[in-house]
Design a protein around this motif. Sequence first.
Motif, short mmCIF file in Angstrom:
data_model
loop_
_atom_site.label_atom_id
_atom_site.label_comp_id
_atom_site.label_asym_id
_atom_site.label_seq_id
_atom_site.Cartn_x
_atom_site.Cartn_y
_atom_site.Cartn_z
N GLU A 73 0.81 -1.21 0.22
CA GLU A 73 0.01 0.10 -0.08
C GLU A 73 0.88 0.99 -0.08
OE1 GLU A 73 -3.87 1.70 2.31
OE2 GLU A 73 -2.68 0.08 3.21
N ASP A 74 1.87 1.14 0.69
CA ASP A 74 2.87 2.41 0.78
C ASP A 74 3.76 2.34 -0.43
OD1 ASP A 74 4.35 0.10 1.46
OD2 ASP A 74 4.80 0.90 3.32
N GLY A 75 3.72 1.35 -1.46
CA GLY A 75 4.36 1.57 -2.37
C GLY A 75 3.80 2.15 -3.75
N LEU A 76 2.35 2.51 -3.66
CA LEU A 76 1.80 2.97 -4.47
C LEU A 76 2.17 4.52 -5.08
CD1 LEU A 76 -1.99 2.01 -3.29
CD2 LEU A 76 -0.67 0.89 -5.01
N ASP A 77 1.77 4.53 -6.46
CA ASP A 77 2.16 5.72 -7.09
C ASP A 77 0.56 6.57 -6.75
OD1 ASP A 77 4.45 5.75 -7.96
OD2 ASP A 77 3.92 5.33 -10.16
N LYS A 78 0.91 7.90 -6.72
CA LYS A 78 -0.32 8.71 -6.83
C LYS A 78 -1.58 8.44 -8.01
CE LYS A 78 -2.03 13.53 -6.40
NZ LYS A 78 -1.49 14.98 -6.51
N GLY A 79 -2.48 8.03 -7.37
CA GLY A 79 -3.69 7.65 -8.40
C GLY A 79 -3.57 6.20 -8.68
N GLN A 80 -2.66 5.24 -8.45
CA GLN A 80 -2.46 4.12 -8.90
C GLN A 80 -3.55 3.30 -7.93
OE1 GLN A 80 1.06 2.06 -8.05
NE2 GLN A 80 0.62 0.17 -8.43
N GLU A 81 -4.27 2.45 -8.57
CA GLU A 81 -5.14 1.52 -7.95
C GLU A 81 -4.30 0.52 -7.12
OE1 GLU A 81 -8.95 -1.44 -8.79
OE2 GLU A 81 -7.80 -0.50 -10.46
N TRP A 82 -4.73 0.15 -6.02
CA TRP A 82 -4.04 -0.94 -5.24
C TRP A 82 -4.70 -2.37 -5.58
CZ3 TRP A 82 -4.10 -1.87 0.98
CH2 TRP A 82 -3.20 -2.93 1.01
N THR A 83 -3.85 -3.22 -6.30
CA THR A 83 -4.46 -4.76 -6.64
C THR A 83 -3.59 -5.69 -6.18
OG1 THR A 83 -3.31 -4.54 -9.00
CG2 THR A 83 -5.77 -3.58 -8.61
N GLY A 84 -3.81 -6.94 -6.13
CA GLY A 84 -2.87 -7.91 -5.94
C GLY A 84 -2.96 -8.65 -4.56
N TRP A 85 -2.04 -9.50 -4.23
CA TRP A 85 -1.80 -10.19 -3.24
C TRP A 85 -2.11 -9.41 -1.86
CZ3 TRP A 85 2.11 -13.04 -6.26
CH2 TRP A 85 2.00 -14.19 -6.54
#
Length: 388
Positions: free
Chosen positions: A211-223
């Motif tokens: 979660e803290d590796g997301l870019d601005k505006g990036q949807e969080w998906t995955g494991w």
Amino acid sequence: MRALRSSAVAAVAAAAAVTAVAGCAAKSGGEGGGKDGGKGTIEVTATDSACELSAKEFPAGHVRFAVHNKGSKVTEVYLYAPGDRIVTERENIGPGTSAEITAEIKAGSYEIACKPGMKGDGIRQQVTVTGKGAAARQDPELDAAVAAYRAYVQEQADRTIPEVRKFTDAVKAGDLEAAKKSYALSRVGWERTEPVAESFGDIDPKVDVREDGLDKGQEWTGWHKLEKSLWETEKISEDDKKLADRLMTDLKDWQKRVGTAEITPTSMANGAKELLDEVATGKVTGEEERYSHTDLIDFQSNVEGAEKAYQLLKPVAAKHAPALAKELDKQFTAIRAQLDKHRDSASADGFAPYDTVGKGERKELSDGVNALAEPLSKLAAAVATGAK
């Protein structure tokens, strides 16, 4: 994935904060430049605000980078092909320390990125690699190692899909306990071969970003998005069920593409070191699996993947650097023994939850990783000798 990755670089690690980005200035270096470099060496001097190179153009073939971190932050250095595909990388270069990277590089245009603070896209510099490289006189054992490793990577991807299916089916059925039990096991093949997956640039941010590796505006998906739902909220939503389908789709894409990855003896060796860096930055700290605390099986999988690459390269490495091979054998044995201390037959993944591992035990694990990482960083140079 490394806990603090930016998806813009496909989970490849991180870089200076915006206020630190001052660009990369080239410095003269001729045939290698600084006192620590030899002929043909590219000197990379990293600070908190710059990434200086002794040459912006150099010939194809086996290239040695001598990295000197003169900044105040831990840094990383990446070589990217177009599309942020990782050619090679070295993480965890502490302030005031140096590191060497040996890589086989084809002619073309690339970017070198220094990443102080391990966040963001990095301080980047365009470089050009010219010519065709030296005529191939590679040890046939290295050709065999690459072929065997390519088969191993594909096998791990193929074995991952059924394990992921168990996980995603449980999520879609709303079966919280079954999903928890299958979560960590679904990640083993990925963790064993993660550097190859990361080399594509676009898959890792979809399936393994924190979660803290997301870019601005990036949807969080995955494991890890699903991990948070299972262990923190302890509820499976309709959105989670959709994310489970998307995870399966993205991992099938990985399975289909993994056979096209560029693999060389030096990329195998550097990938083994990258897996140890994964352990140091995410697993030992407990950041990777912060909700499920299943870090130890990730830790083991990273070590297994690194050891597989080493064992395939060992026949050549032992010829050119016998003392190195002996030390690597010793340290791999030692780290396996340390992991064995934390096995738990009652756990679904076979290991104790990481939040039950005390500070002293974590320090022992960290020391073991460091003891292995140091000689492993020399493996690429040893196998490059066999390719000349």
